[in-house]
Enzyme design. Structure first.
Site, PDB file in Angstrom:
ATOM      1  N   CYS A   2      74.959  33.396  89.239  1.00 61.69           N
ATOM      2  CA  CYS A   2      76.217  33.747  88.605  1.00 61.69           C
ATOM      3  C   CYS A   2      77.330  33.311  89.147  1.00 61.69           C
ATOM      4  O   CYS A   2      77.270  32.614  90.229  1.00 61.69           O
ATOM      5  CB  CYS A   2      75.978  35.162  88.360  1.00 61.69           C
ATOM      6  N   GLY A  28      76.128  29.865  85.069  1.00 63.91           N
ATOM      7  CA  GLY A  28      75.560  30.997  84.314  1.00 63.91           C
ATOM      8  C   GLY A  28      75.632  30.598  82.790  1.00 63.91           C
ATOM      9  O   GLY A  28      76.963  30.820  82.432  1.00 63.91           O
ATOM     10  N   ASN A 102      77.487  38.526  92.102  1.00 68.18           N
ATOM     11  CA  ASN A 102      76.853  37.269  92.091  1.00 68.18           C
ATOM     12  C   ASN A 102      75.846  37.509  93.292  1.00 68.18           C
ATOM     13  O   ASN A 102      76.221  37.857  94.302  1.00 68.18           O
ATOM     14  CB  ASN A 102      77.821  36.011  92.551  1.00 68.18           C
ATOM     15  N   GLY A 103      74.555  37.290  92.805  1.00 69.97           N
ATOM     16  CA  GLY A 103      73.219  37.581  94.014  1.00 69.97           C
ATOM     17  C   GLY A 103      72.464  38.834  93.364  1.00 69.97           C
ATOM     18  O   GLY A 103      72.391  38.840  92.320  1.00 69.97           O
ATOM     19  N   TYR A 243      71.304  22.075  94.418  1.00 62.89           N
ATOM     20  CA  TYR A 243      71.287  21.760  93.085  1.00 62.89           C
ATOM     21  C   TYR A 243      72.474  22.657  92.428  1.00 62.89           C
ATOM     22  O   TYR A 243      72.995  22.350  91.365  1.00 62.89           O
ATOM     23  CB  TYR A 243      69.870  22.521  92.685  1.00 62.89           C
TER      24      TYR A 243
HETATM   25  P1  AMP Z   1      60.397  21.774  87.000  1.00 66.79           P
HETATM   26  O1  AMP Z   1      59.843  21.109  88.128  1.00 66.79           O
HETATM   27  O2  AMP Z   1      59.896  21.207  85.555  1.00 66.79           O
HETATM   28  O3  AMP Z   1      60.262  23.244  87.149  1.00 66.79           O
HETATM   29  O4  AMP Z   1      61.868  21.389  86.888  1.00 66.79           O
HETATM   30  C1  AMP Z   1      62.556  20.703  87.888  1.00 66.79           C
HETATM   31  C2  AMP Z   1      63.950  20.477  87.403  1.00 66.79           C
HETATM   32  O5  AMP Z   1      64.519  21.769  87.152  1.00 66.79           O
HETATM   33  C3  AMP Z   1      64.859  19.789  88.176  1.00 66.79           C
HETATM   34  O6  AMP Z   1      65.470  18.646  87.648  1.00 66.79           O
HETATM   35  C4  AMP Z   1      65.768  20.683  88.959  1.00 66.79           C
HETATM   36  O7  AMP Z   1      67.151  20.013  88.851  1.00 66.79           O
HETATM   37  C5  AMP Z   1      65.921  21.652  87.802  1.00 66.79           C
HETATM   38  N1  AMP Z   1      66.054  23.065  88.387  1.00 66.79           N
HETATM   39  C6  AMP Z   1      65.755  23.138  89.699  1.00 66.79           C
HETATM   40  N2  AMP Z   1      65.893  24.752  90.059  1.00 66.79           N
HETATM   41  C7  AMP Z   1      66.090  25.047  88.746  1.00 66.79           C
HETATM   42  C8  AMP Z   1      66.539  26.521  88.560  1.00 66.79           C
HETATM   43  N3  AMP Z   1      66.433  27.576  89.131  1.00 66.79           N
HETATM   44  N4  AMP Z   1      67.081  26.685  87.196  1.00 66.79           N
HETATM   45  C9  AMP Z   1      67.076  25.399  86.351  1.00 66.79           C
HETATM   46  N5  AMP Z   1      66.779  24.480  86.577  1.00 66.79           N
HETATM   47  C10 AMP Z   1      66.324  24.175  87.892  1.00 66.79           C
END
Ligand code: AMP
Length: 453
Positions: A2, A28, A102-103, A243
């Protein structure tokens, strides 16, 4: 997952909160809300969807006032519905109090059950509401003391902003899992999850709220800092750097972009491969790919183009011959890729489903070889402190070796950065001040209901 924002005092508080949330949108996209202190009381607008769609000029006009907090939400606890949107506003014997959190709290469920058994009524199923219930029950006279008493009972991650008739309060849990920054704009004091919120409105970044610190801003914009919680080791989230956070900012004292570039450089040193092109998975892999290209000497190219306008409203025709999948978001540049040995760089591999589709797509575009490099270690454990990760069973690296994952995603080779390699990329902050439970299983606070820890 968030974003939070707060400002006081400022005649355009609601509009500035809107802009702040606009900058924090990446944190978010499910719902957005602003609570603003008007001449007589606090009013709140909360809507599902993106910031740009959630508020109209009229709705901001209706809540305008001298202090505001805002929230963008991606649910990690509680479902995706309007009842769970924030800021949450309550009225109790302390007056009106509104909260943006957030958290993720790890003991919210237990506290909630206890409160419900004594007759408490909850309006949502978000963990954040528990905090307001505990504040309402506090017999302390000063609101900041009531907030401290409430927060001393919860465990987990909280970077919160509170707004009352008289005060704006920013507070960070003693481990400091999630970020929270302080800033100023003229007389006004501000809080925000990330510095990009301040950049947009030309506010000055003052500093981070320390883990375990509470900062209280009064009517005149004067701030006072207290450290009401027992000191604990800092456990700032390493995944924010990898990320989640925007690369154009500094978080936990570290430039996110520079950290990601160093991850790419390290990855190139740890897992070199003969190839013709380094291609990022946009946008998450771009910074690390720049670093990988620099350290390896392999040319960088934008070989995958992302459609930035794909929203949640996308509708696939029922009669479509095949599922659009990742193609709706990414498309390869065939002229660049054809006949080339490609190193694809992404920031993380979670379930493996996205990577599998991307590898297939790059191969279909004519790549001679497809090598995947991940600028994070294998994600083996779920996050209980506010990042939306799937359950342990769904995390491919929790039950498969790197070679098994390589086979599944059909890459010619696959390598992740090592945990030591990742931590060595921190230059301005200390590795021991970070939480890396998603890669190591080293949880600072166990999740009570879980058998996964
Ligand atoms: P997958 O291995 O198919 O689950 O997706 C990996 C991709 O999701 C990578 O490109 C990451 O940048 C992205 N990613 C990693 N963590 C998250 C997250 N918590 N929520 C959404 N996307 C994520």
């Amino acid at each position: 997952m968030c974003g939070v924002f707060g400002i006081k005092p400022h005649p355009e508080a609601a509009n500035l909160a809107y802009l702040g949330l606009y900058a924090l949108q990446h944190r978010g996209q499910e719902s957005a809300g602003i609570a603003c202190l008007g001449p007589d009381r606090i009013r709140v607008v909360r809507r599902m969807g993106l910031v740009a769609d959630a508020f109209s000029e009229e709705s901001l006009q209706q809540i305008s006032g001298s202090a505001a907090i805002g929230h963008v939400r991606y649910s990690t606890s509680g479902g995706s519905m309007l009842e769970n949107a924030q800021p949450i506003l309550i009225t109790c014997h302390h007056g009106q109090i509104t909260l943006a959190h957030n958290g993720n709290l790890v003991n919210a469920q237990r506290i909630r059950q206890e409160l419900e058994s004594k007759g408490s009524i909850f309006a949502s199923n978000s963990d954040s509401e528990v905090i307001l219930h505990l504040i309402a029950r506090s017999q302390k006279t000063k609101i900041e003391d009531a907030i401290v008493e409430a927060l001393q009972q919860v465990e987990g991650a909280f970077s919160c902003v509170f707004l009352t008739k008289d005060k704006l309060i920013g507070v960070r849990d003693p481990h400091g899992f999630r970020p929270l920054l302080m800033g100023s704009l003229g007389e006004a004091k501000l809080f925000a999850s990330e510095s990009c919120a301040f950049d947009l409105i030309d506010a000055q970044i003052q500093r981070e709220v320390d883990p375990g610190e509470m900062v209280i801003v009064n009517k005149l914009g004067m701030s006072r800092s207290v450290h009401p919680f027992p000191k604990k080791v800092a456990r700032q989230c390493i995944f924010e750097h990898i990320y989640f956070g925007r690369p154009d900012g500094t978080m936990f004292g570290e430039s996110t972009h520079e950290f990601r570039e160093r991850l790419g450089e390290k990855l190139a040193l740890e897992s070199a491969v003969h190839a013709d092109l380094v291609i990022p998975v946009p946008d998450s892999g771009v910074c690390a790919a720049l670093g990988y290209a620099r350290a390896s000497g392999i040319p960088f190219a934008f070989g995958l183009i992302r459609n930035h306008y794909v929203g949640r409203t996308f509708i696939e025709p029922k009669q479509s011959i095949r599922h659009f999948g990742v193609k709706i978001k990414l498309n390869p540049v065939r002229e660049l890729i054809y006949g080339k040995r490609v190193v694809l760089i992404d920031d993380s591999l979670v379930r493996g489903t996205t990577s599998r589709k991307i590898v297939k797509m790059v191969r279909a575009a004519g790549a001679a070889e497809v090598h995947l490099r991940i600028s994070a270690p294998p994600t083996t454990h779920p996050c209980y402190y506010g990042i939306d990760t799937p359950t342990r069973r769904e995390l491919i690296a929790s039950s498969h070796s790197v070679e098994e994952i390589r086979k599944y995603i059909e890459a010619d080779s696959l390598a992740y950065i090592t945990q030591e390699g990742m931590m060595s990329c921190l230059k301005k902050s200390k590795p021991e001040d970070y939480c890396h439970a998603c890669f190591s299983g080293d949880y600072a606070i166990p999740f009570p209901g879980s058998t996964e820890v």
